[in-house]
Design a protein around this motif. Structure first.
Motif, mmCIF file in Angstrom:
data_model
loop_
_atom_site.group_PDB
_atom_site.id
_atom_site.type_symbol
_atom_site.label_atom_id
_atom_site.label_comp_id
_atom_site.label_asym_id
_atom_site.label_seq_id
_atom_site.Cartn_x
_atom_site.Cartn_y
_atom_site.Cartn_z
ATOM 1 N N ARG A 100 0.850 -1.279 0.042
ATOM 2 C CA ARG A 100 0.049 -0.013 -0.248
ATOM 3 C C ARG A 100 0.864 1.174 0.050
ATOM 4 O O ARG A 100 0.623 2.212 -0.615
ATOM 5 C CB ARG A 100 -0.877 0.047 1.230
ATOM 6 N N GLU A 101 1.833 1.168 0.971
ATOM 7 C CA GLU A 101 2.513 2.821 0.938
ATOM 8 C C GLU A 101 3.542 2.812 -0.535
ATOM 9 O O GLU A 101 3.602 4.013 -0.651
ATOM 10 C CB GLU A 101 3.703 2.581 2.211
ATOM 11 N N ALA A 102 4.110 1.635 -0.893
ATOM 12 C CA ALA A 102 4.733 1.829 -2.055
ATOM 13 C C ALA A 102 4.057 2.092 -3.104
ATOM 14 O O ALA A 102 4.360 3.063 -4.174
ATOM 15 C CB ALA A 102 5.387 0.443 -2.279
ATOM 16 N N LEU A 103 2.585 1.750 -3.336
ATOM 17 C CA LEU A 103 1.645 2.132 -4.497
ATOM 18 C C LEU A 103 1.310 3.571 -4.206
ATOM 19 O O LEU A 103 1.257 4.536 -5.054
ATOM 20 C CB LEU A 103 0.654 1.406 -4.386
ATOM 21 N N HIS A 104 1.256 4.046 -2.823
ATOM 22 C CA HIS A 104 0.870 5.495 -2.593
ATOM 23 C C HIS A 104 1.878 6.334 -3.218
ATOM 24 O O HIS A 104 1.780 7.363 -3.808
ATOM 25 C CB HIS A 104 0.603 5.795 -1.052
ATOM 26 N N ALA A 105 3.311 6.050 -2.893
ATOM 27 C CA ALA A 105 4.387 6.704 -3.489
ATOM 28 C C ALA A 105 4.537 6.880 -4.741
ATOM 29 O O ALA A 105 4.940 7.810 -5.509
ATOM 30 C CB ALA A 105 5.851 6.111 -2.697
ATOM 31 N N GLU A 106 4.194 5.436 -5.614
ATOM 32 C CA GLU A 106 4.167 5.628 -6.983
ATOM 33 C C GLU A 106 3.207 6.522 -7.797
ATOM 34 O O GLU A 106 3.389 7.154 -8.834
ATOM 35 C CB GLU A 106 3.995 4.035 -7.405
ATOM 36 N N LEU A 107 1.848 6.391 -6.949
ATOM 37 C CA LEU A 107 0.813 7.403 -7.117
ATOM 38 C C LEU A 107 1.233 8.843 -7.440
ATOM 39 O O LEU A 107 0.914 9.845 -8.282
ATOM 40 C CB LEU A 107 -0.454 6.982 -6.785
ATOM 41 N N GLU A 108 1.965 9.224 -6.204
ATOM 42 C CA GLU A 108 2.441 10.679 -6.031
ATOM 43 C C GLU A 108 3.335 10.825 -6.921
ATOM 44 O O GLU A 108 3.398 12.202 -7.471
ATOM 45 C CB GLU A 108 2.824 10.787 -4.446
ATOM 46 N N LEU A 109 4.381 9.998 -7.431
ATOM 47 C CA LEU A 109 5.448 10.545 -8.384
ATOM 48 C C LEU A 109 4.591 10.693 -9.524
ATOM 49 O O LEU A 109 5.085 11.356 -10.541
ATOM 50 C CB LEU A 109 6.364 9.115 -8.265
ATOM 51 N N THR A 110 3.587 9.693 -10.070
ATOM 52 C CA THR A 110 2.874 9.870 -11.295
ATOM 53 C C THR A 110 2.240 11.360 -11.231
ATOM 54 O O THR A 110 2.400 12.105 -12.244
ATOM 55 C CB THR A 110 1.872 8.703 -11.305
ATOM 56 N N ARG A 111 1.672 11.657 -10.334
ATOM 57 C CA ARG A 111 0.932 13.120 -10.074
ATOM 58 C C ARG A 111 2.226 14.044 -10.503
ATOM 59 O O ARG A 111 1.566 15.029 -11.192
ATOM 60 C CB ARG A 111 0.275 13.162 -8.980
ATOM 61 N N GLU A 112 3.244 13.900 -9.710
ATOM 62 C CA GLU A 112 4.318 14.975 -10.106
ATOM 63 C C GLU A 112 4.933 15.042 -11.452
ATOM 64 O O GLU A 112 5.093 16.280 -11.846
ATOM 65 C CB GLU A 112 5.366 14.757 -9.103
ATOM 66 N N ARG A 113 4.920 13.951 -12.249
ATOM 67 C CA ARG A 113 5.561 13.908 -13.306
ATOM 68 C C ARG A 113 4.734 14.077 -14.384
ATOM 69 O O ARG A 113 4.896 14.339 -15.646
ATOM 70 C CB ARG A 113 6.627 12.956 -13.706
ATOM 71 N N GLY A 114 3.367 13.748 -14.210
ATOM 72 C CA GLY A 114 2.342 13.889 -15.266
ATOM 73 C C GLY A 114 2.078 12.744 -15.956
ATOM 74 O O GLY A 114 1.145 12.683 -17.047
ATOM 75 N N TYR A 115 2.791 11.748 -15.822
ATOM 76 C CA TYR A 115 2.776 10.355 -16.439
ATOM 77 C C TYR A 115 3.039 9.223 -15.795
ATOM 78 O O TYR A 115 3.550 9.338 -14.461
ATOM 79 C CB TYR A 115 3.411 10.191 -17.802
ATOM 80 N N ALA A 116 2.505 7.952 -15.929
ATOM 81 C CA ALA A 116 2.787 6.683 -15.181
ATOM 82 C C ALA A 116 3.648 5.857 -16.144
ATOM 83 O O ALA A 116 3.609 5.914 -17.339
ATOM 84 C CB ALA A 116 1.423 6.115 -15.067
ATOM 85 N N VAL A 117 4.239 4.885 -15.287
ATOM 86 C CA VAL A 117 5.101 3.915 -15.938
ATOM 87 C C VAL A 117 4.974 2.490 -15.114
ATOM 88 O O VAL A 117 4.706 2.560 -14.148
ATOM 89 C CB VAL A 117 6.621 4.245 -15.889
ATOM 90 N N ASP A 118 4.898 1.586 -16.244
ATOM 91 C CA ASP A 118 4.792 0.275 -15.782
ATOM 92 C C ASP A 118 6.290 -0.482 -16.149
ATOM 93 O O ASP A 118 6.381 -0.624 -17.559
ATOM 94 C CB ASP A 118 3.829 -0.724 -16.250
ATOM 95 N N ARG A 119 7.068 -0.599 -15.101
ATOM 96 C CA ARG A 119 8.250 -1.349 -15.391
ATOM 97 C C ARG A 119 8.162 -2.702 -15.190
ATOM 98 O O ARG A 119 8.669 -3.148 -14.250
ATOM 99 C CB ARG A 119 9.308 -0.578 -14.922
ATOM 100 N N GLU A 120 7.678 -3.573 -16.380
ATOM 101 C CA GLU A 120 7.619 -4.911 -16.381
ATOM 102 C C GLU A 120 6.644 -5.371 -14.851
ATOM 103 O O GLU A 120 6.993 -6.517 -14.600
ATOM 104 C CB GLU A 120 9.047 -5.443 -16.286
ATOM 105 N N GLU A 121 5.474 -4.584 -14.636
ATOM 106 C CA GLU A 121 4.859 -5.111 -13.671
ATOM 107 C C GLU A 121 3.714 -5.873 -13.990
ATOM 108 O O GLU A 121 3.199 -6.529 -13.151
ATOM 109 C CB GLU A 121 4.447 -3.633 -12.920
ATOM 110 N N ASN A 122 3.284 -5.688 -15.309
ATOM 111 C CA ASN A 122 2.327 -6.576 -15.800
ATOM 112 C C ASN A 122 2.600 -7.820 -16.585
ATOM 113 O O ASN A 122 2.022 -8.639 -16.435
ATOM 114 C CB ASN A 122 1.167 -5.420 -16.694
#
Length: 252
Positions: A173-195
């Motif tokens: 949960r905490e790691a995902l919250h940090a990832e979503l915050e980073l996504t908001r800051e930079r304006g895009y999301a990245v999936d680095r071999e997560e799917n």
């Protein structure tokens, strides 16, 4: 205060059958469906027989295994034909596909998942497998993370505990919250071999609603990612959404 009416049992069961068949990679037997849905075989057989007569269900040559029929395809195609977002984003997907030659998708947040609404195939042999209508866990995809980052309640949107698709899937949960915050800051999301192992994906929310429900993505095998790839791809995605911003008035 208006009371919540219970669902019509027969209609509810029919929809459960459709959803179960849609989620299955192959045809399923009467016994399998009965166990999975907790519907008595006698009742289920009647439902399947009626659905088969109307073209919603098809059977194998033995008549003992069931899958979706052509009517389901017709209705799904009609949904896409009538969807304004699919039409508006189509040209942007074409442009991204021509420029990069990689797989491009339009996805929509649906509860804890993302559903592919449109796609453009990669021109390369090494590519991501995908299909329109396919549903994937939002937390494990760039499309999903781009939309969760803009959701007023991402935790409530997800189904915990989060499933792990690869060794790199973020399930904490905490790691995902940090990832979503980073996504908001930079304006895009990245999936680095997560799917999918070996596939990196970049996505950005489409500004056609507030909060957005759709996102566009570009997927690239990790073997084809160079030092400047992320910047080139995310700049192109940002320009694409700038083009779409002007169309937002159509959805208000």
């Amino acid at each position: 205060m208006t009371s919540v009416q219970p669902p019509v049992k027969s209609a509810d069961r029919t929809l459960e059958v459709l959803e179960a068949l849609a989620a299955s990679p192959g045809r399923r037997s009467l016994v399998e469906l009965s166990r999975a849905l907790d519907i008595p075989k006698s009742s289920l057989h009647g439902i399947l027989r009626t659905m088969a007569r109307r073209g919603w269900v098809e059977t194998d040559p033995t008549g003992t295994r069931f899958g979706l029929g052509v009517r389901a395809l017709e209705v799904g195609a009609a949904y896409l034909d009538a969807d304004d977002a699919v039409g508006v984003v189509s040209g942007v997907l074409d442009d991204l596909s021509r420029r990069f030659g990689e797989a491009v998708h339009l996805g929509r947040l649906d509860g804890p998942d993302v559903v592919y609404l449109a796609k453009r195939e990669s021109v390369h042999r090494l590519r991501l497998y995908s299909a329109i209508g396919r549903k994937l866990p939002a937390h494990a995809t760039a499309l999903g993370k781009a939309l969760l980052a803009r959701s007023p309640d991402p935790d409530g949107q997800l189904r915990w505990p989060l499933p792990r698709l690869t060794a790199r899937t973020i399930t904490d949960r905490e790691a995902l919250h940090a990832e979503l915050e980073l996504t908001r800051e930079r304006g895009y999301a990245v999936d680095r071999e997560e799917n999918t192992d070996g596939i990196v994906c970049f996505a950005i929310a489409v500004p056609l609603a507030d909060p957005p429900t759709d996102a566009i993505s570009l997927s690239v095998p990790a073997a084809r990612i160079g030092p400047e790839s992320e910047q080139r791809i995310t700049d192109a995605l940002a320009r694409a959404t700038d083009q779409l911003r002007a169309a937002r008035s159509m959805f208000s």
